[in-house]
Design an enzyme around this catalytic site. Structure first.
Site, mmCIF file in Angstrom:
data_model
loop_
_atom_site.group_PDB
_atom_site.id
_atom_site.type_symbol
_atom_site.label_atom_id
_atom_site.label_comp_id
_atom_site.label_asym_id
_atom_site.label_seq_id
_atom_site.Cartn_x
_atom_site.Cartn_y
_atom_site.Cartn_z
ATOM 1 N N HIS A 94 55.321 -55.173 -109.798
ATOM 2 C CA HIS A 94 55.427 -53.741 -110.083
ATOM 3 C C HIS A 94 56.888 -53.342 -110.324
ATOM 4 O O HIS A 94 57.223 -52.752 -111.351
ATOM 5 C CB HIS A 94 54.840 -52.952 -108.899
ATOM 6 C CG HIS A 94 54.909 -51.467 -109.058
ATOM 7 N ND1 HIS A 94 53.817 -50.710 -109.409
ATOM 8 C CD2 HIS A 94 55.929 -50.584 -108.914
ATOM 9 C CE1 HIS A 94 54.162 -49.439 -109.489
ATOM 10 N NE2 HIS A 94 55.447 -49.325 -109.189
ATOM 11 N N GLU A 95 57.747 -53.693 -109.391
ATOM 12 C CA GLU A 95 59.153 -53.297 -109.515
ATOM 13 C C GLU A 95 59.805 -53.991 -110.706
ATOM 14 O O GLU A 95 60.653 -53.416 -111.390
ATOM 15 C CB GLU A 95 59.927 -53.588 -108.225
ATOM 16 C CG GLU A 95 59.424 -52.834 -106.992
ATOM 17 C CD GLU A 95 59.273 -51.328 -107.208
ATOM 18 O OE1 GLU A 95 59.990 -50.758 -108.047
ATOM 19 O OE2 GLU A 95 58.412 -50.716 -106.545
#
Ligand code: ZN
Length: 685
Positions: free
Chosen positions: A472-473
């Protein structure tokens, strides 16, 4: 002094090892006063506003400030100390004053307006034009275009709203902390895991009392709701939790509490509505959408209603399954709100028999990173290579990203939890891509997580939630790093509508659930075996446990938030409870008991930035699921799809409207099919 201050020198990367707390305030003071003086001088000598004499110097000054400030803000998060925090806090105030001042600067606004109607404007690039549109919009939203009397009222309202929001969140905190329950016997906590019981014991010790203490803090509250066999205890705790900051808030004596937020909510809604009218909008919902991808309130409402409609059958099945399971487990009478988490947890464990802990040995951090980089290479043709750099901690890695043998970006990777580091995971900007007089400045990102560090010879092992977090990051990071835009205000994640900003991050998560990717990112740290298929299957099945019920719950919150701000009537505001009841009538499959006053602690919308914007969570999920569905059709590493995502989304940043970019990538506007299908909802396949 200033010569020796590393924050005032021009470095290609932040000189982390040289930055000391005493450098911070002098540097910020000097940069801000310099910027103010330069701006006044610039406007005085401006003449006809052009890109080069107006915007370019502003971008340049902002960049100098950002480059000095970014490592300070970052260190405050990852290498905190009392001295650093103190310097940071006083500078945050100064910087926010500065930015308010810029946002309300009449002369500056005028100059931007002149540029927007000048002959030059049409010659500017798309990114340049968009950045000017955004600047003008932000000036208007800051009230700069108002007549003087209205301007004064605008400032009053802003200030009042900010006080209300602080008071709201203080009330929630005070009401939460006032309540606790002491238990004499450990058997009253039967069912709780050892760690939870130890936590309750520690709470008692901290309060200087005997026995065990449970509180309304999330870990304590959830522990009891999920595991406590004592139904009376669950009910008592539930009542306390959902009554926080209402007239029924728990209070020890008459002098304190009840920290009731009801009045604050009414005042907040009235002021927001007035603010929207002042700025020329019909209501606050319209004001909220001015900076978002969704174009009209009706679009948001019908979007949410559609999700609700498609989830209702599944949600009813979820409730029915749970009630049947609970009855079989000996529950007497109807399933109540305080039984949901308890029986859900048992049902989930029985159905899927897979725990996150079980997965850790398969996901050593180094293997996951290596796999993640390989995924990015296959999708977007980028190479990632570790390099030496001045970092803030020996565990931090620094990497170069290149395309066709040419460096395009850099990032810092700080994976492990440690003392003086803020919890959670996030991506932040260190340098933004922009063209400068000295040439092109490449983007640099910070990627921060809080995984368990290696211990002795044992490597850092991630559970699957953490693997998802890392993807995600990194998705946010790619959005920032692979941009081709050279105007800072719309480069990377800058200027992206905030209901679209989670698109690349949630999009990339899909790869860590795919059977072709699992062998790339998993390798048992002792046996070197990849995660077996049967464990992946269980994991995938568990992913959608009660997904329809969860979906309806989120839609209920989002519709409530949006309706409150959309349908506000000045003369006869509908009672907040009535709006909530109506929404529940429309969407909920299990209506909470009437003493539930969750709205009084709904901080996202009354003390955070999500007012008339809570729908954004679902909106972004729809975009990311729909974008991924193209890869389901064409292949998980289909080169054309990867290149299109790179060119149409990642490279563009905020330089064009999010809807136009999505449509260009997908060949059509987004729809909810893929999200519903991925969630196992709506009779899809
Ligand atoms: Zn995110």
């Amino acid at each position: 002094m200033s010569n020796a201050n590393p924050l005032l020198q021009d470095h290609s990367l932040p000189p982390f090892s040289q930055i000391k707390p005493e450098h911070i305030e002098p540097a910020v003071d000097q940069l801000l006063s310099q910027a103010r003086a330069e701006l006044e001088q610039q406007l005085e000598n401006l003449g006809q506003a052009t890109w080069d004499n107006l915007v370019e110097p502003i971008e340049q000054r902002d960049d100098v400030i950002n480059k000095a400030w970014s490592p300070i803000g970052h260190l405050n998060g990852v290498q905190n100390s009392d001295e650093l925090r103190e310097a940071y806090n006083s500078c945050v105030v100064k910087l926010s004053q500065y930015s308010t001042e810029m946002g309300q600067h009449q002369g500056l606004y005028q100059a931007y307006q002149n540029l927007a109607v000048s002959a030059e404007f049409n010659q500017l690039s798309q990114a340049q034009q968009q950045s000017i549109h955004h600047a003008l919009r932000n000036f208007r939203l800051a009230g700069v275009a108002l007549a003087d009397d209205k301007k004064a009222r605008f400032a009053e309202i802003k200030q009042a709203l900010s006080k209300l929001s602080t008071q709201f969140s203080n009330n929630v905190m005070d009401a939460s902390q006032a309540w606790y329950k002491r238990l004499d016997e450990v058997n009253e906590l039967q069912g709780l895991p050892e760690s939870q019981i130890a936590g309750a014991k520690a709470q008692a010790e901290a309060k200087g009392v005997d026995g065990y203490v449970i509180t309304l803090d999330i870990p304590s509250y959830l522990g009891v709701m999920q595991y406590a066999e004592n139904r009376k205890l669950r009910e008592e705790l539930y009542r306390a939790y959902v009554s926080r900051a209402s007239q029924n808030s728990f209070r020890l004596d008459e002098d304190q509490g009840p920290w009731d937020n009801s009045g604050l909510i009414e005042q907040t809604l009235a002021l927001r509505h007035e603010l929207a009218l002042l700025l020329g909008f019909n209501h606050y919902a319209e004001l909220s959408l001015a900076t978002k991808m969704a174009e009209a309130p009706e679009q948001v409402v019908s979007f949410l209603q559609q999700l609700a409609e498609k989830s209702r059958t599944g949600a009813k099945q979820d409730v029915h399954e749970l009630a049947t399971f609970a009855a079989a487990k000996g529950l007497v009478g109807e399933l109540q709100a305080w039984d949901l988490a308890f029986y859900s947890e048992q049902l989930k464990t029985e159905k899927y028999a897979v725990s996150q802990e079980q997965l850790r040995p398969y996901f050593p951090a180094a293997k996951v990173c290596q796999g993640l980089f390989a995924v990015a290479k296959k999708l977007f043709g980028i190479d990632i290579e570790q390099q030496e750099a001045d970092v803030w901690h020996p565990d931090v890695g620094f990497y170069q990203v290149s395309r066709n043998g040419q460096a395009v970006a850099y990032f810092y990777l700080d994976l492990y939890a440690r003392e003086h580091k803020r919890g959670g995971a996030w991506m932040d900007e260190c340098r933004v891509r922009r063209s400068t007089e000295q040439g092109l400045q490449l983007p640099v990102a910070y990627l921060t997580c809080n995984f368990t560090p290696p211990l002795g010879d044992k490597p850092s092992l991630l559970n699957h939630n953490e693997v998802t977090t890392l993807f995600h990051e990194f998705g946010h990071g790619l959005h920032h790093m692979l941009t081709q835009v050279e105007v800072a205000a719309v480069s990377g994640i800058n200027g992206v509508a905030w209901d679209a900003v989670e698109l690349p991050s949630q999009f990339l998560e899909n790869w860590c659930w795919h059977k072709d990717v699992i062998p790339m990112i998993s390798e048992h740290f002792e046996t070197a075996e990849a995660l077996p298929d049967d464990l992946l299957d269980k994991l995938l099945a568990a992913k959608n446990f009660q997904s329809a019920m969860q979906m309806l719950r989120q839609v209920e919150f989002a519709l409530f938030d949006f309706s409150l701000h959309l349908n506000y009537q000045v003369d006869e505001p509908l009672p907040v409870q009535a709006v909530l009841d109506q929404v529940r009538q429309e969407v909920a499959v299990m209506v909470p008991p009437s003493f539930n006053k969750f709205q009084n602690s709904f901080s996202h919308i009354f003390a955070g930035g999500y007012a008339a914007g809570y729908y954004s969570y679902k909106w972004a999920e729809v975009l990311s699921a729909d974008a991924f569905s193209r890869f389901e059709q064409e292949g998980i590493f289909a080169p054309a799809a990867g290149q299109d995502f790179l060119h149409s989304i990642l490279e563009q940043g905020g330089s064009r409207e999010a809807m136009a970019l999505f449509t260009e990538f997908r060949g059509r506007e987004p729809n909810t099919d893929a999200l519903l299908r991925h969630s196992g909802i709506g009779g899809g396949n």
